[in-house]
Design a protein around this motif. Structure first.
Motif, PDB file in Angstrom:
ATOM      1  N   CYS A  88       0.829  -1.214   0.000  1.00 34.23           N
ATOM      2  CA  CYS A  88       0.000   0.000   0.000  1.00 34.23           C
ATOM      3  C   CYS A  88       0.857   1.255   0.000  1.00 34.23           C
ATOM      4  O   CYS A  88       0.545   2.233  -0.688  1.00 34.23           O
ATOM      5  CB  CYS A  88      -0.933  -0.008   1.204  1.00 34.23           C
ATOM      6  N   ARG A  89       1.946   1.237   0.774  1.00 35.77           N
ATOM      7  CA  ARG A  89       2.834   2.406   0.792  1.00 35.77           C
ATOM      8  C   ARG A  89       3.463   2.621  -0.586  1.00 35.77           C
ATOM      9  O   ARG A  89       3.594   3.758  -1.054  1.00 35.77           O
ATOM     10  CB  ARG A  89       3.910   2.230   1.859  1.00 35.77           C
ATOM     11  N   GLN A  90       3.862   1.530  -1.219  1.00 35.32           N
ATOM     12  CA  GLN A  90       4.420   1.651  -2.566  1.00 35.32           C
ATOM     13  C   GLN A  90       3.366   2.161  -3.547  1.00 35.32           C
ATOM     14  O   GLN A  90       3.665   2.953  -4.438  1.00 35.32           O
ATOM     15  CB  GLN A  90       4.950   0.294  -3.029  1.00 35.32           C
ATOM     16  N   ALA A  91       2.125   1.707  -3.368  1.00 31.79           N
ATOM     17  CA  ALA A  91       1.045   2.090  -4.281  1.00 31.79           C
ATOM     18  C   ALA A  91       0.764   3.590  -4.236  1.00 31.79           C
ATOM     19  O   ALA A  91       0.384   4.180  -5.246  1.00 31.79           O
ATOM     20  CB  ALA A  91      -0.218   1.300  -3.956  1.00 31.79           C
ATOM     21  N   ILE A  92       0.944   4.205  -3.058  1.00 32.93           N
ATOM     22  CA  ILE A  92       0.732   5.657  -2.972  1.00 32.93           C
ATOM     23  C   ILE A  92       2.052   6.423  -3.126  1.00 32.93           C
ATOM     24  O   ILE A  92       2.089   7.642  -2.955  1.00 32.93           O
ATOM     25  CB  ILE A  92       0.039   6.056  -1.652  1.00 32.93           C
ATOM     26  N   GLY A  93       3.125   5.707  -3.428  1.00 31.60           N
ATOM     27  CA  GLY A  93       4.408   6.351  -3.673  1.00 31.60           C
ATOM     28  C   GLY A  93       5.061   6.915  -2.439  1.00 31.60           C
ATOM     29  O   GLY A  93       5.780   7.925  -2.497  1.00 31.60           O
ATOM     30  N   GLN A 119      -2.032  13.207  -6.647  1.00 31.94           N
ATOM     31  CA  GLN A 119      -2.713  12.037  -7.197  1.00 31.94           C
ATOM     32  C   GLN A 119      -2.587  10.817  -6.276  1.00 31.94           C
ATOM     33  O   GLN A 119      -3.424   9.920  -6.309  1.00 31.94           O
ATOM     34  CB  GLN A 119      -2.143  11.691  -8.575  1.00 31.94           C
ATOM     35  N   SER A 120      -1.529  10.797  -5.470  1.00 30.37           N
ATOM     36  CA  SER A 120      -1.295   9.641  -4.611  1.00 30.37           C
ATOM     37  C   SER A 120      -2.390   9.478  -3.562  1.00 30.37           C
ATOM     38  O   SER A 120      -2.735   8.360  -3.186  1.00 30.37           O
ATOM     39  CB  SER A 120       0.061   9.758  -3.919  1.00 30.37           C
ATOM     40  N   ALA A 172      -4.268   6.443   3.088  1.00 35.12           N
ATOM     41  CA  ALA A 172      -2.949   7.066   2.972  1.00 35.12           C
ATOM     42  C   ALA A 172      -2.570   7.785   4.257  1.00 35.12           C
ATOM     43  O   ALA A 172      -1.427   7.696   4.716  1.00 35.12           O
ATOM     44  CB  ALA A 172      -2.930   8.040   1.788  1.00 35.12           C
ATOM     45  N   LEU A 173      -3.518   8.490   4.861  1.00 34.55           N
ATOM     46  CA  LEU A 173      -3.256   9.172   6.134  1.00 34.55           C
ATOM     47  C   LEU A 173      -2.831   8.177   7.204  1.00 34.55           C
ATOM     48  O   LEU A 173      -1.876   8.411   7.950  1.00 34.55           O
ATOM     49  CB  LEU A 173      -4.512   9.898   6.614  1.00 34.55           C
ATOM     50  N   GLN A 174      -3.543   7.070   7.304  1.00 34.16           N
ATOM     51  CA  GLN A 174      -3.203   6.048   8.292  1.00 34.16           C
ATOM     52  C   GLN A 174      -1.811   5.471   8.049  1.00 34.16           C
ATOM     53  O   GLN A 174      -1.032   5.276   8.990  1.00 34.16           O
ATOM     54  CB  GLN A 174      -4.242   4.921   8.264  1.00 34.16           C
ATOM     55  N   LEU A 175      -1.496   5.201   6.796  1.00 34.15           N
ATOM     56  CA  LEU A 175      -0.191   4.633   6.466  1.00 34.15           C
ATOM     57  C   LEU A 175       0.937   5.597   6.806  1.00 34.15           C
ATOM     58  O   LEU A 175       1.982   5.194   7.322  1.00 34.15           O
ATOM     59  CB  LEU A 175      -0.139   4.271   4.978  1.00 34.15           C
ATOM     60  N   ILE A 176       0.746   6.880   6.497  1.00 31.36           N
ATOM     61  CA  ILE A 176       1.769   7.880   6.802  1.00 31.36           C
ATOM     62  C   ILE A 176       1.944   8.005   8.307  1.00 31.36           C
ATOM     63  O   ILE A 176       3.067   8.005   8.827  1.00 31.36           O
ATOM     64  CB  ILE A 176       1.396   9.242   6.174  1.00 31.36           C
TER      65      ILE A 176
END
Length: 244
Positions: free
Chosen positions: A84-89, A126-127, A135-139
């Protein structure tokens, strides 16, 4: 493998896996991997299942011939979060100073400031796309788990006994606080006072429910738990309130 299916199928599968929701589908009787350019949902789930990335959740299986599939264990969960982290760059920076959060001050300001910095400097618009809150959770999870001295531990989609909380933060400091964070996101084009207040109300309601969960209570023990409803608009933390 997930690049082998259509965008909407991939989005549905990724969101379900991330939110730890069972994926319900009937597996095809047979598959010819050379017969199509893109897999449908059943074909993709079958591929992930047969290669071990998903397993049958027997408790959630709805009826004979229709099975529910979930991530089998923590090892595969970590692999999926890395995907998932790779998917959002996104690639986390290490050694961010969260001492104010770790110690008895229990101040989450440095975390919120770092999230803003990471969105602005390490993510293109775009990410965020359709995976905005994910994305917020992953960051947030990456910042905490890679912070200086590794004294805080983050868990995404933590099962509380009353549902899955966005982020639970464990603190190893002797008198340190644990944190329950509910993160909401709005794109700038959707920004309005009522929209922000609506997202905040959602987060507060979820927090109040999660805090009643027996699994969360057992995890926290006698430690203080600070619960925050947090709303980001773009890269800006627009609203952050502690829920007493």
């Amino acid at each position: 493998m997930l690049s082998l299916c259509e965008d909407d199928v991939r989005e549905e599968i990724v969101k379900a896996m991330f939110n730890k929701e069972p994926i319900v589908t009937k597996l095809p009787d047979k598959m010819n991997l050379n017969s199509t350019d893109y897999f449908d949902k059943a074909q993709m789930i079958s591929l992930l299942y047969h290669l071990g990335y998903l397993t049958i959740d027997t408790e959630a299986t709805r009826e004979e011939g229709i099975s529910s599939f979930v991530i089998p264990n923590k090892i595969y969960e970590k692999l999926f979060l890395d995907y998932c982290r790779q998917a959002i760059g996104y690639q986390a920076d290490s050694n961010k100073d969260l001492a104010a959060m770790y110690e008895e001050t229990a101040d989450i300001t440095p975390l919120l400031e770092t999230i803003t910095e990471q969105i602005e400097n390490k993510l293109n618009p775009q990410s965020l796309g359709k995976f905005s809150e994910m994305a917020l959770q992953l960051i947030c999870d990456s910042i905490i788990n890679n912070s200086r001295k590794r004294q805080l531990t983050s868990y995404t989609e933590f099962y509380t006994g009353k549902g899955f909380a966005d982020v639970l933060v464990k603190n190893t400091y002797p008198n340190g606080h644990y944190f329950l964070l509910e993160l909401k996101y709005l794109h700038k084009k959707d920004d309005s006072k009522s929209a922000v207040e609506g997202k905040f109300a959602e987060a507060r309601e979820e927090i109040e429910k999660y805090r009643e969960g027996t699994v969360l209570k057992e995890k926290i023990g006698n430690r203080p738990l600070d619960s925050y409803a947090i709303v980001f608009v773009g890269s800006e933390c627009r609203l952050c309130k502690k829920i007493n």
